[in-house]
Design an enzyme around this catalytic site. Structure first.
Site, PDB file in Angstrom:
ATOM      1  N   ARG A  43       0.867  -1.186   0.000  1.00 61.26           N
ATOM      2  CA  ARG A  43       0.000   0.000   0.000  1.00 61.26           C
ATOM      3  C   ARG A  43       0.897   1.227   0.000  1.00 61.26           C
ATOM      4  O   ARG A  43       1.270   1.732   1.061  1.00 61.26           O
ATOM      5  CB  ARG A  43      -0.909  -0.033   1.230  1.00 61.26           C
ATOM      6  N   SER A 114     -12.821  -2.944   0.936  1.00 61.81           N
ATOM      7  CA  SER A 114     -13.052  -2.306   2.240  1.00 61.81           C
ATOM      8  C   SER A 114     -14.521  -1.955   2.379  1.00 61.81           C
ATOM      9  O   SER A 114     -15.097  -1.347   1.473  1.00 61.81           O
ATOM     10  CB  SER A 114     -12.251  -1.007   2.356  1.00 61.81           C
ATOM     11  N   LYS A 143      -4.276   6.308   8.432  1.00 60.39           N
ATOM     12  CA  LYS A 143      -5.103   6.644   7.272  1.00 60.39           C
ATOM     13  C   LYS A 143      -5.759   7.990   7.505  1.00 60.39           C
ATOM     14  O   LYS A 143      -6.581   8.142   8.404  1.00 60.39           O
ATOM     15  CB  LYS A 143      -6.173   5.546   7.078  1.00 60.39           C
TER      16      LYS A 143
HETATM   17  N1  TZP Z   1      -8.100   1.349   6.504  1.00 57.63           N
HETATM   18  C1  TZP Z   1      -8.847   1.542   7.573  1.00 57.63           C
HETATM   19  S1  TZP Z   1      -7.898   1.885   8.935  1.00 57.63           S
HETATM   20  C2  TZP Z   1      -6.468   1.768   8.035  1.00 57.63           C
HETATM   21  C3  TZP Z   1      -6.768   1.470   6.730  1.00 57.63           C
HETATM   22  C4  TZP Z   1      -5.802   1.306   5.648  1.00 57.63           C
HETATM   23  C5  TZP Z   1      -5.128   1.994   8.630  1.00 57.63           C
HETATM   24  C6  TZP Z   1      -4.692   0.886   9.545  1.00 57.63           C
HETATM   25  O1  TZP Z   1      -3.416   1.149  10.065  1.00 57.63           O
HETATM   26  P1  TZP Z   1      -3.025   0.847  11.581  1.00 57.63           P
HETATM   27  O2  TZP Z   1      -1.663   1.493  11.734  1.00 57.63           O
HETATM   28  O3  TZP Z   1      -2.918  -0.643  11.720  1.00 57.63           O
HETATM   29  O4  TZP Z   1      -4.058   1.478  12.453  1.00 57.63           O
END
Ligand code: TZP
Ligand code: MG
Length: 213
Positions: A43, A114, A143
Site C-alpha cells: 500500500r 473495504s 489513514k
Molecule cells: N483502513 C482503515 S484503517 C487503516 C486502513 C488502511 C489503517 C490501519 O493502520 P493501523 O496502523 O494498523 O491502524
C-alpha cells in the site's frame, strides 16, 4: 483458492508501503515474515509515497520476498500495478475503481474490498469479493481519510446479518486488542503500524500472531 485456505491466509494480514517504515521496507517485510505474517498488501500511499517507476520497482522487490516465502502478495488500489506485477490479488476501497470492474479485469486473483456498512458488505459479495476489510475498528493514525471508528460491534453485526465472506478487522489493531477482533467474528487482523512501526518488527509480528491463532 478455497474459502478456508483464504481464511487461514487472512489471519495475520500485514499492510505497508515505504512511508510506514523507518527502515528498508524489504527488510521490514522479511522480518515480518519471520514473525509469522500470513498475507501481505503493498500500500504505497500518503505523503512522500513513491510513484511511477520507483513504486513499481519496490513492488517488484516486495513481491519476490513474498513469492520466496509462499505468502500471497496483494496490491492496494492500483489495478494496473497489480496486473503489471502479476500480484496474487487487489484490494480496493469504496472510492477506488469499482469492485465488479476490478473483478472482470483481474480474472482469477484474490479480490478484497473495504466495507463500512452492511449495504457495502452485501454489494462486495455481489461484486465477487473474496474477502472484506472492515474498519476502522479502533482509532488509527495510518489513514488520513479513515471513516469513523466502528468498534468490534460492526464485526458482530456483519456476522449476525449473515455476511459469511472471510473478513478482517482493520484500524488500530495491536497485540493488546487483536483477540477481541477475532472473538467478534473476524478471520484475521490487518495491521500497519503495530508491525511496520515497531522497533522490533519480528517480535511485534510474533506477539500479534500469538493472539490470532
Ligand atoms: N483502513 C482503515 S484503517 C487503516 C486502513 C488502511 C489503517 C490501519 O493502520 P493501523 O496502523 O494498523 O491502524
Ligand atoms: Mg483504496
Amino acid at each position: 483458492m478455497k474459502q478456508q485456505e483464504l481464511e487461514e491466509y487472512l489471519s495475520l494480514y500485514f499492510i505497508m508501503g515505504s512511508v510506514n517504515c523507518s527502515q528498508d521496507p524489504v527488510e521490514v517485510l522479511k522480518q515480518a515474515i519471520d514473525g509469522g505474517i500470513t498475507l501481505f498488501q503493498y500500500r504505497e500511499k500518503g505523503e512522500g509515497a513513491l510513484q511511477g517507476n520507483e513504486k513499481y520497482r519496490l513492488g517488484e522487490k516486495l513481491k519476490k520476498v513474498c513469492l520466496n516465502a509462499g505468502i500471497p502478495f496483494i496490491i492496494n488500489d492500483d489495478v494496473n500495478l497489480g496486473i503489471a506485477l502479476d500480484a496474487d490479488g487487489i484490494h480496493v476501497g469504496q472510492d477506488d475503481e469499482a469492485a465488479h470492474t476490478v473483478q472482470q479485469k483481474m480474472g482469477n486473483k484474490i479480490l478484497g474490498v473495504s466495507t463500512h456498512t452492511i449495504a457495502e458488505a452485501r454489494k462486495a459479495v455481489f461484486d465477487g469479493a473474496d474477502y472484506i476489510g472492515v474498519g476502522p475498528i479502533f482509532p488509527t493514525r495510518s489513514k488520513d481519510d479513515a471513516n469513523k471508528v466502528q468498534g468490534i460491534q460492526i464485526l458482530q453485526q456483519f456476522r449476525e446479518q449473515q455476511i459469511t465472506l472471510p473478513m478482517v478487522g482493520i484500524g488500530g489493531i495491536t497485540a493488546a486488542n487483536a483477540k477481541q477482533v477475532i472473538d467478534a467474528g473476524a478471520n484475521g487482523v490487518s495491521v500497519i503500524s503495530a508491525i511496520a512501526g515497531a522497533d522490533n518488527v519480528k517480535q511485534a509480528a510474533l506477539q500479534l500472531k500469538s493472539k490470532v491463532l
